[in-house]
Scaffold this active site. Structure first.
Site, PDB file in Angstrom:
ATOM      1  N   ASP A   1       0.162  -2.715   0.594  1.00  0.00           N
ATOM      2  CA  ASP A   1      -0.663  -1.511   0.518  1.00  0.00           C
ATOM      3  C   ASP A   1      -0.006  -0.387   1.314  1.00  0.00           C
ATOM      4  O   ASP A   1       0.163  -0.483   2.531  1.00  0.00           O
ATOM      5  CB  ASP A   1      -2.057  -1.817   1.068  1.00  0.00           C
ATOM      6  CG  ASP A   1      -3.033  -0.677   0.878  1.00  0.00           C
ATOM      7  OD1 ASP A   1      -2.778   0.412   1.423  1.00  0.00           O
ATOM      8  OD2 ASP A   1      -4.051  -0.875   0.194  1.00  0.00           O
TER       9      ASP A   1
ATOM     10  N   SER B   1     -10.178   2.897  -1.768  1.00  0.00           N
ATOM     11  CA  SER B   1      -9.831   3.133  -0.363  1.00  0.00           C
ATOM     12  C   SER B   1     -11.091   3.069   0.516  1.00  0.00           C
ATOM     13  O   SER B   1     -11.757   2.043   0.555  1.00  0.00           O
ATOM     14  CB  SER B   1      -9.110   4.479  -0.225  1.00  0.00           C
ATOM     15  OG  SER B   1      -8.546   4.620   1.055  1.00  0.00           O
TER      16      SER B   1
ATOM     17  N   HIS C   1      -1.447   2.605  -3.198  1.00  0.00           N
ATOM     18  CA  HIS C   1      -2.795   2.524  -2.639  1.00  0.00           C
ATOM     19  C   HIS C   1      -3.763   3.077  -3.676  1.00  0.00           C
ATOM     20  O   HIS C   1      -3.671   4.244  -4.046  1.00  0.00           O
ATOM     21  CB  HIS C   1      -2.861   3.348  -1.347  1.00  0.00           C
ATOM     22  CG  HIS C   1      -4.158   3.249  -0.609  1.00  0.00           C
ATOM     23  ND1 HIS C   1      -4.605   2.081  -0.014  1.00  0.00           N
ATOM     24  CD2 HIS C   1      -5.120   4.184  -0.354  1.00  0.00           C
ATOM     25  CE1 HIS C   1      -5.765   2.302   0.576  1.00  0.00           C
ATOM     26  NE2 HIS C   1      -6.103   3.565   0.371  1.00  0.00           N
TER      27      HIS C   1
END
Length: 372
Positions: free
Chosen positions: A270, A174, A337
């Site tokens: 995502d 991330s 994610h």
């Protein structure tokens, strides 16, 4: 009829990952107190930290530096709230955390990296380690020093053995995945010339697109991050010499100039980007998308078309990577994610499969070793 087919087709693409428990071994925290003298501190002024599981056997001279994720803070108020959490203060961090997925020390669960030196760098600055404002914010006592933290931790690891590394990989999830992109060539420059260096970005390829209202929400948000943290001078100069600094926070404008071999792991759907870039709260004041964002199976045919359009924009933004000799990617159609830290998506019987590449870990290692 067409909408029904679209829904059925999209549903087939969305992965149903079975969450199997894969217990990781707890790894103690290292608080880098010496960094304080360099001004390399978290938002609250506390020293930065990392967790290190030492390498052994044939992996003793190989290093995997994995950057924690956790979003960003884009103004003083936002950062003030953040500094009271583990994402802004090492005082709030757990003293031990389990390592799994790409960080696991079990050969059966992580055959490529299990015996490497595996480090998880804790994220406590809110700028993907790009900030550097010399003055402490007078009203709040906030420190914007992410870039200094990155340099201090890498310097410490170099002194503890990484300076003799045969192989070194900078990875992250991330906001940490964005860090691995923005600092990839910088990381290469800090390692000895004889070290084989590569980078990995997991769910860090954030794209610059309009939200459902037509507004440039994420572009404005990233511009605020860059301004608040004084990030411009620490973004890749190969990008900032051509574009505004805030645009150079987006991978699609930075990636073409990266010289170090780099590998991207991302879901085309995502979940964070759909929830926060495509449909941020401000673009959905009546909560029409709430149930859809929680579970993609709840989306209406119209919403599914919008999500499918986002997928196409994502693939266009990352498309140039596929023809590069030093860049590779694993793009699946899961609605999630971050995948490398989760054992369930990294290497388990029910892990996502990609044609020709197989499971993520298998395809990842094959592709990573092919990039020189």
């Amino acid at each position: 009829m067409g909408d029904a087919r679209l829904a059925q087709w999209l549903n087939l693409l969305v992965c149903s990952v079975i969450l199997l428990k894969a217990t990781g071994v707890p790894v103690r925290i290292t608080i880098l107190k010496t960094a304080v003298a360099k001004g390399a501190v978290c938002l609250d002024g506390s020293p930065p930290a990392y967790h290190w599981d030492k390498g052994f056997g044939s992996g003793v001279n190989n290093w995997l530096v994995h950057i924690e994720g956790g979003g960003w803070c884009n103004n003083v108020t936002n950062c003030l709230g953040r500094k009271k959490t583990h994402l802004g203060s090492s005082k709030k961090m757990l003293k031990e955390i389990p390592f799994s997925g790409i960080l696991s020390n079990r050969q059966s669960l992580n055959p490529g990296f299990y015996n490497w030196n595996r480090i998880k760098v804790r994220y406590c600055d809110g700028s993907s380690f790009t900030g550097d404002v010399k003055a402490v914010h007078p009203a709040t006592g906030l420190y914007f020093r992410g870039a200094r933290v990155f340099r201090a931790i890498i310097a410490d690891l170099l002194a503890k053995g990484m300076g003799k590394a045969e192989n070194a990989v900078l990875s992250g999830c991330s906001a940490g995945g964005l860090t691995s992109i923005l600092h990839c060539d910088n990381f290469r420059a800090l390692l000895p010339s004889g070290t084989i260096v590569k980078c990995v970005s997991d769910a860090g390829y954030f794209i610059n697109v309009k939200d459902i209202s037509g507004a440039q929400h994420i572009q404005h948000y990233f511009a605020d991050v860059v301004t608040t943290h004084g990030s411009a001078k620490n973004l890749p100069p190969s990008c900032t010499s051509k574009l505004r600094p805030d645009l150079c926070f987006f991978p699609q404008y930075v990636v073409p100039q990266i010289r170090t071999p780099i590998f991207y792991v991302n879901a085309a759907y995502d979940s964070w980007q759909i929830r926060n870039i495509l449909v941020p709260g401000v673009a959905d004041p009546h909560g029409t998308w709430r149930n859809c964002k929680l579970n993609i199976k709840n989306c209406s045919p119209t919403q599914l078309k919008t999500i499918q359009s986002f997928r196409l924009q994502f693939l266009t933004a990352i498309g140039g990577v596929s023809n590069s000799a030093v860049k590779g990617m694993f793009i699946d159609s899961c609605y999630l994610h971050c995948q490398t830290e989760m054992q369930e998506t990294w290497l388990m019987p029910n892990s996502p499969l990609l044609n020709k590449m197989g499971q993520l870990e298998t395809g990842f290692m094959t592709e990573l070793h092919s990039k020189r």
